[in-house]
Design an enzyme around this catalytic site. Sequence first.
Site, PDB file in Angstrom:
ATOM      1  CD  GLU A 341      -2.494   1.257   2.728  1.00  0.00           C
ATOM      2  OE1 GLU A 341      -3.402   2.103   2.880  1.00  0.00           O
ATOM      3  OE2 GLU A 341      -2.157   0.452   3.624  1.00  0.00           O
ATOM      4  CE  LYS A 397      -8.615   1.188   3.383  1.00  0.00           C
ATOM      5  NZ  LYS A 397      -7.592   1.612   4.374  1.00  0.00           N
ATOM      6  CB  CYS A 449      -4.881  -1.014   4.924  1.00  0.00           C
ATOM      7  SG  CYS A 449      -4.376  -0.602   6.617  1.00  0.00           S
TER       8      CYS A 449
END
Length: 575
Positions: A341, A397, A449
């Site tokens: 990420e 995301k 994440c």
Amino acid sequence: MGCRAGRVPMRGTRARRPYGRPPARQPQRDTSRRFSSTCAKAPLFPGRNPAPRFEHSTRPAMNRTIPTGALAGLLWAAAFCFYPEWTLVRWFIGMAGLTLLLSLWSGERAAGSPRAAAAGSFAFGLCAFSAACYWIYHSVRIVSGGPVALAVALVVLLAAVMGCWYALGGYWAARMQPKKSWVALLVVLPCVLVLTEWLRGWVFTGFPWLSAGYLTAPVFAGRIPSMPASLGGMYLVGLTTALLAGACLLVWRSAPGLMLRGLGLVLLLGGAAGLGQISLPESDGPSRGQLHARLVQGGIPQERKWLEEEFLPTLTRYELLSFGQPMPSATPEPALIVWPEVAVPQTQDFVRDYLDEMDRLLRARRIALALGILTETDAGRFNSLIVLGNGQGTYHKHHLVPFGEFFPVPDAIRDWLLSMNLPASDLVPGPAGQAPLTAGEAVCGVSICYEAAFGSEQRRWTPAAEVLINVSNDGWFGDTVALEQHLDMARVRAMETGRYLLRVTGTGITAAVDPRGRIIDRLPKYEPGFLDVKVARLEGATPYVRYGEWPVVVLCILLGIALPAAVRIRRAGRA
């Protein structure tokens, strides 16, 4: 015949009042104000009314439940803080904490004082999350340099919010528990616990850390106790865990004598641990071939990642780990390389020329590179994973971290929080219906994440996705237990979907996980390196992929809420 004062008169005689002034009449004490205000009200469901309780009667009960809840919370936190050498030991510790929590919810004492049960449950959540999520303090204070008071306040605030959910579940369980203890401990209370975890993992974007399913499934990965993960997800594993804790409590309260109680607990927990030694079948199911992937971990500390002088060395390190390392003899180049990420600490537009040149070189070598980077459009800034070379697709995301990637508060509070050096940025969530990424012929589902903690974030990719990819930047948490906690949650996603999982982080823990949740290989924390793995591109769908956690949630609503309520209403009809 007279009788002196202080003597008992003889039968057949009448006691005379002693000489002197008559005693003053003592005023009668008014005890009406001592009754709790809830005593005058009707119960939640009419029927068998409990005896009136005084306000001060709850305080002694709280003096017992609050320390018990605090001890249970510390045990629960300890179960999530011993990695990985203490695997089975931490499961036993967690079971002890969970059994103590259920003891606060059940029995005559709990039924007589639901408020005390709620107070003890709040203490459970407060202590558990304060102890096991201490890494929030590390992120705010150590890494970001925020004020100590703010770092402590954020930890306590999160723990208090989680404690409120357990207090709600404890109050309902204590007030509505059935008369029969086996029904309460084996049916109602485990369902209430799962509903409590489901609510706190969903409301206000959710925080599913320290759920019961995340204790049992990783400990017994690849063995029988973890099998419910593919059937009903993490919450079904949590339900079986709570059911075992309820059975332990039932044996402890029902068995006559300490020896029989200990024997019953040994049989229950030993039997569960024995099942945990029986492996599940090794077959992966139908496959569409293999994917050769290289997982790259830069090992760059978060404190230096965004420094201007570290930008070019960062790119150079990732290039050397990806392309400059000699491959084993007779081994072809990987079809997919994955960077973590925000591996490139800039926006996509700032490094457009670099990415275009990289894309050209990768296409010539027929390699796909998936890298994390910040992207910008007219809608705002996204936390993204893009594919270069022999593949295509961009994933933004979708499930952002509250107070980390967006601020659900007014602008004035948001500006003040940003001025406190919080590890945060203003991002925009990606759309819900995004397409999976491709690397050559492989179809990959992606999570970034925080999304690895939510089963629904992975379930939406399957059955189309053949492999799962999770990229993360856990450098915010330093060398704390958060790294292992995050990896354990990602492992459960592999169990639920029946897919191989490739997890890539900047500082650790980078690992490859098989469909049964077992770690194939992993890199050391905070060390640069790469991991070459070959995984099967699987197809098909598990029951969890087809139906999600809703069958478990509906079952728990029926048995944990509807059943006790129906029993109360039926009693009222008979009265």
